[in-house]
Scaffold this motif. Structure first.
Motif, short mmCIF file in Angstrom:
data_model
loop_
_atom_site.label_atom_id
_atom_site.label_comp_id
_atom_site.label_asym_id
_atom_site.label_seq_id
_atom_site.Cartn_x
_atom_site.Cartn_y
_atom_site.Cartn_z
N PRO A 114 -0.93 5.90 0.90
CA PRO A 114 0.46 5.71 0.46
C PRO A 114 1.12 4.50 1.11
CG PRO A 114 0.30 7.55 1.99
CD PRO A 114 -1.10 7.14 1.66
N HIS A 115 1.84 3.72 0.31
CA HIS A 115 2.62 2.57 0.80
C HIS A 115 3.94 2.55 0.04
CE1 HIS A 115 -1.65 1.42 1.34
NE2 HIS A 115 -1.24 0.76 2.41
N ASN A 116 4.97 1.97 0.64
CA ASN A 116 6.24 1.81 -0.09
C ASN A 116 6.46 0.37 -0.52
OD1 ASN A 116 6.90 0.54 2.31
ND2 ASN A 116 8.30 2.14 3.00
N LEU A 117 5.52 -0.52 -0.14
CA LEU A 117 5.59 -1.92 -0.56
C LEU A 117 4.18 -2.46 -0.74
CD1 LEU A 117 7.03 -4.65 -1.04
CD2 LEU A 117 6.94 -5.02 1.44
N LEU A 118 3.90 -3.03 -1.90
CA LEU A 118 2.61 -3.63 -2.18
C LEU A 118 2.78 -5.13 -2.36
CD1 LEU A 118 1.11 -1.15 -4.82
CD2 LEU A 118 0.96 -1.04 -2.33
N THR A 139 7.97 -0.65 -4.21
CA THR A 139 8.20 -2.05 -4.61
C THR A 139 6.87 -2.79 -4.67
OG1 THR A 139 10.38 -2.06 -3.57
CG2 THR A 139 9.37 -4.20 -4.03
N VAL A 140 6.66 -3.55 -5.75
CA VAL A 140 5.44 -4.32 -5.93
C VAL A 140 5.80 -5.80 -6.04
CG1 VAL A 140 3.36 -4.68 -7.30
CG2 VAL A 140 4.38 -2.40 -7.16
N VAL A 141 5.19 -6.63 -5.22
CA VAL A 141 5.34 -8.08 -5.31
C VAL A 141 3.97 -8.65 -5.67
CG1 VAL A 141 5.96 -10.21 -4.12
CG2 VAL A 141 7.17 -8.08 -3.58
N VAL A 142 3.90 -9.32 -6.82
CA VAL A 142 2.62 -9.81 -7.33
C VAL A 142 2.66 -11.32 -7.50
CG1 VAL A 142 0.99 -9.74 -9.26
CG2 VAL A 142 2.16 -7.65 -8.56
N VAL A 143 1.62 -11.99 -7.00
CA VAL A 143 1.42 -13.41 -7.29
C VAL A 143 0.27 -13.49 -8.29
CG1 VAL A 143 0.76 -15.65 -6.35
CG2 VAL A 143 2.13 -14.07 -4.97
#
Length: 245
Positions: free
Chosen positions: A67-71, A98-102
């Motif tokens: 489990p993570h709250n930020l990816l 929250t997901v931050v994708v490059v």
């Protein structure tokens, strides 16, 4: 992520996750691996015998089970086939954090349906907007790679040639939208054929055993099929987006 080439894929996932979550079971681990395309005997292969894409799936399975709250994901669709990219996209859509994708993969970004888009411009300036991705985002990216973003004045009047080109483009877009359902059906059929060919290659690779030269040639064929699948998948997503407009 570094993986032990002599370790079994399932054992690698279990050991990694149980360090954080002792309640992890083999059933949950196999379910996660199966969702990423590592079904049956594939989950029991040694890491060293796997392709680059399969190793990436092992790493993804280890990641999604914790489990993570930020990816923070950097080009997560690289080295993954069409089915695995779909599974990854669905998992990220269901994620509550929250997901931050490059990513430079337009089809993947469209399917992900982000709430915000951040553009990094020459010099390091970052612009964040609350919206979905647009074709213009990728056109701007290509322009930057090619030597800078062309500045266009919104107040300049279009020439007669530009007006004609715009009308022609609108006509072609309308025609493409009308033919989209038929083309999507054909794409689905082509993808099914590619998947069957890929399964056949997998069987040939198993039969080749220790014949490294034969396995390498078969892997090249499989990589070509994966590239074709990715291109078809991107076209499919573009057509679906076009139909929704």
């Amino acid at each position: 992520q570094e993986l032990d080439p002599d370790a079994v894929a399932l054992d690698t996932v279990m050991e990694s996750v149980q360090d954080i979550d002792p309640s992890m079971t083999f059933e949950r681990a196999r379910a996660a691996m199966g969702a990423l395309g590592l079904t049956g005997e594939k989950a029991l292969q040694k890491i060293g015998t796997m392709s680059g894409g399969e190793k990436a799936r092992v790493a993804l399975a280890m990641f999604v089970l914790v489990p993570h709250n930020l990816l923070l994901l950097d080009e997560p669709s690289n080295h993954l086939d069409i089915r695995t990219v779909q599974a990854l996209t669905e998992a990220l859509q269901d994620y509550t954090g929250t997901v931050v994708v490059v990513s430079h993969n337009k089809a993947f970004c469209r399917a992900l349906r982000p709430t915000h888009v951040a553009l990094v411009r020459p010099g390091g300036d970052v612009t964040v907007q609350e919206r979905d991705v647009r074709d213009a985002d990728f056109e701007a990216m290509q322009a930057q790679i090619g030597g800078g973003v062309e500045k266009v004045s919104g107040e300049a009047e279009k020439s007669a040639a530009e007006d004609k080109a715009a009308r022609q483009e609108a006509y072609q877009l309308q025609k493409k939208r009308a033919n989209a359902p038929k083309r999507i059906l054909k794409i689905e059929q082509e993808i099914d054929k590619i998947d069957l060919k890929a399964e056949g290659i997998d069987a040939e690779m198993l039969a080749a055993g220790a014949d490294v030269e034969a396995v390498m040639k078969l892997q090249e064929q499989k990589d070509e099929l994966a590239a074709k699948s990715a291109a078809l998948y991107e076209e499919w997503e573009e057509l679906e987006a076009l139909m929704e407009e």
